[in-house]
Write a protein that holds these residues in place. Structure first.
Motif, PDB file in Angstrom:
ATOM      1  N   GLY A 137       0.854  -0.915  -0.214  1.00 16.69           N
ATOM      2  CA  GLY A 137      -0.036   0.033   0.015  1.00 16.69           C
ATOM      3  C   GLY A 137       0.807   1.267  -0.257  1.00 16.69           C
ATOM      4  N   SER A 138       0.985   1.990   1.064  1.00 11.71           N
ATOM      5  CA  SER A 138       1.147   2.872   0.887  1.00 11.71           C
ATOM      6  C   SER A 138       2.771   3.645   1.886  1.00 11.71           C
ATOM      7  N   ARG A 139       2.983   1.786   2.818  1.00 10.86           N
ATOM      8  CA  ARG A 139       3.916   1.853   2.523  1.00 10.86           C
ATOM      9  C   ARG A 139       5.360   1.351   1.992  1.00 10.86           C
ATOM     10  N   TYR A 140       6.747   1.537   2.037  1.00 14.02           N
ATOM     11  CA  TYR A 140       8.486   1.421   1.133  1.00 14.02           C
ATOM     12  C   TYR A 140       9.088   1.171   2.844  1.00 14.02           C
ATOM     13  N   PHE A 141      10.428   0.252   1.815  1.00 14.45           N
ATOM     14  CA  PHE A 141      11.301  -0.366   2.690  1.00 14.45           C
ATOM     15  C   PHE A 141      12.546   0.297   2.035  1.00 14.45           C
ATOM     16  N   GLY A 235       0.368  12.782  -0.386  1.00  6.75           N
ATOM     17  CA  GLY A 235      -0.718  11.760   0.524  1.00  6.75           C
ATOM     18  C   GLY A 235       0.463  12.063   2.120  1.00  6.75           C
ATOM     19  N   LYS A 236       0.247  10.669   2.477  1.00 10.70           N
ATOM     20  CA  LYS A 236       0.702  10.228   3.703  1.00 10.70           C
ATOM     21  C   LYS A 236       1.486   8.534   3.501  1.00 10.70           C
ATOM     22  N   GLY A 253       5.313  13.196   2.978  1.00  9.78           N
ATOM     23  CA  GLY A 253       4.286  13.515   2.428  1.00  9.78           C
ATOM     24  C   GLY A 253       4.276  13.075   0.677  1.00  9.78           C
ATOM     25  N   HIS A 254       5.076  12.108   0.425  1.00  8.76           N
ATOM     26  CA  HIS A 254       4.806  11.597  -0.769  1.00  8.76           C
ATOM     27  C   HIS A 254       5.621  10.038  -1.426  1.00  8.76           C
ATOM     28  N   SER A 255       5.494  10.074  -3.013  1.00 15.08           N
ATOM     29  CA  SER A 255       6.100   8.516  -3.151  1.00 15.08           C
ATOM     30  C   SER A 255       7.294   8.117  -2.645  1.00 15.08           C
ATOM     31  N   PRO A 256       8.600   8.018  -2.101  1.00 11.49           N
ATOM     32  CA  PRO A 256      10.149   8.111  -2.519  1.00 11.49           C
ATOM     33  C   PRO A 256      10.352   7.184  -3.777  1.00 11.49           C
TER      34      PRO A 256
END
Length: 429
Positions: A137-141, A235-236, A253-256
């Motif tokens: 989803g909105s999580r990245y690693f 977004g978050k 506040g944005h996608s990396p």
């Protein structure tokens, strides 16, 4: 549309998702094209020799520094990345991942089996299992500790990275170098199971071929690196970082994954293990299993690996007057082995199953089980193809320690040694 890739291993790649976003003359011009930010990602020290210097220039919508402070994720750390802490001289074998049930995303699903070394030491490798069915989803690693070598065992997955996107399934591998931000999601509604080798030492590269010459083993042209693709999302969002074995979380506040163009030789890649050009004997006896090395992470001792990634693929067996399965062996190196699919030719009586694993630490005796030995000693030695199988090994010069997770009842096969107890005495004094 079929996923697009760039071919080659160790190449200097250039890729742009939008025309004219890659600067032609300077890496860091006063103003990057189309309002982008220039950022260098280094995989080695600046002063590394030119032949081994790893870096990439990224041209992104926002600089990577735009995130809030990292906060510790102690609960998730304790649930996933276990600390290897037990030395065990026994031959060990495991059933498939017992944590495969339940809905979870990639990071939540990681379970550490064994390992050696650490990011502090910049050597060694930890072996993890994963099993997930949910999108991140909105999580990245981002892993600051080491590079991840993914070995999918079942299911299809997408690895979305700052450099572009990679799709992989069983029989392929994916490598994401240290420091790169990424996200792993299932494809086609599948449950994704597999293994990870987390390499803390020198980055993986192709082994030298020596007398083999120009052709054989894994060829550089079969390695695939993604083309640029970006997410311009606000977004978050959450960036989960791994630092010195601990997980941390930072709000964004944005996608990396907002890199529009990039060039360099430090990037993620994939490889189809079925393209491995297997070398074997056509006369008698055994070449050493080093002929099955796909990638190597060298140590400071020439010829002795920090980690070798080795596979045992389909191949013809034609050796005359030779015991053809892997021979009985005691090794100064330590071996963690996994099975992607099929049957491993040294364990034909069962127990070593797809999704499972085994560990033979340094100088721990191992070899074919009793049933395999008896059959192979009497079989007619005609040409025979070992087919529909793919096993792999993470081999290291230092002993692996195991985790509490690895010692669970029902996961650890406590009767593994029984497969060697049935050998008969044939010698007459």
């Amino acid at each position: 549309m079929e996923k697009q890739y760039q071919t080659g291993f160790g190449n200097h790649f250039s890729s742009e998702a939008r025309p004219h976003t890659l600067p032609l003359d300077q890496n860091s011009p006063q103003k990057a094209p189309q309002g982008l930010y220039a950022e260098q990602l280094s995989g080695t020290a600046f002063t590394a020799p030119r032949a081994s210097n790893l870096y990439s220039w990224l041209y992104r919508i926002r600089p990577s520094v735009m995130h809030k402070s990292f906060q510790p994720l102690k609960e998730l750390t304790e649930k996933t990345f276990f600390k290897p802490k037990y030395t065990n001289p026994n031959q060990m074998r495991w059933n498939p991942n017992p944590s495969s049930a339940g809905k979870q995303h990639f990071v939540e699903s990681i379970r550490t089996v064994c390992g050696t070394g650490s990011s502090h030491e910049q050597r060694g490798l930890h072996v993890h299992l994963y099993s997930f069915s949910e999108s991140m989803g909105s999580r990245y690693f981002m892993n600051a500790d080491g590079e991840f070598l993914f070995v999918p065992q079942s299911g299809s997955m997408e690895v979305k990275t700052e450099f572009g996107n990679i799709e992989a399934e069983a029989g392929e591998i994916v490598v994401v170098p240290r420091g790169i931000k990424f996200q792993v999601n299932p494809l086609k509604g599948t449950v994704c199971n597999g293994y990870i080798g987390e390499n803390f030492g020198a980055p993986f590269h192709l082994p030298d071929l020596g007398p083999i010459g120009a052709n054989g083993l894994a060829h550089s042209r079969h390695f695939l690196t993604p083309v640029a693709a970006f997410e311009d999302l606000e977004g978050k969002f959450e960036l989960i970082g791994k630092f010195a074995g601990e997980l941390w979380s930072a709000e964004m506040g944005h996608s990396p994954l907002d890199v529009v163009a990039w060039h360099g030789n430090y990037a993620p890649y994939k490889y189809d293990l079925k393209k491995f050009n297997t070398i074997n004997t056509v006369s008698f006896d055994h070449p050493d299993p080093s002929i099955f090395t796909v990638l190597t992470s060298p140590s400071d001792t020439v010829g002795t690996a920090n980690v070798d990634f080795v596979i045992f693929p389909p191949r013809w067996m034609v050796a005359e007057n030779t015991f053809r399965p892997p021979y009985f062996h005691r090794n100064c190196m330590s071996e963690y082995m996994g099975l992607i699919y099929g049957v491993y030719d040294a364990k034909t009586s069962g127990g070593f199953v797809p999704g499972g694993g085994s560990l033979h630490n340094f100088y721990s005796a191992h070899g074919p089980d009793a049933d395999t030995f008896e059959k192979a000693s009497e079989v007619e030695l005609k040409a025979h193809k070992i087919d529909h199988t793919m096993a792999f090994m993470f081999e290291s010069r230092v002993p692996y320690m195991v985790t509490d997770f690895a010692m669970q009842k029902g996961f650890l096969q406590e009767d593994y040694q029984n497969c060697w107890q049935g050998f008969k005495k044939y010698f007459k004094s």
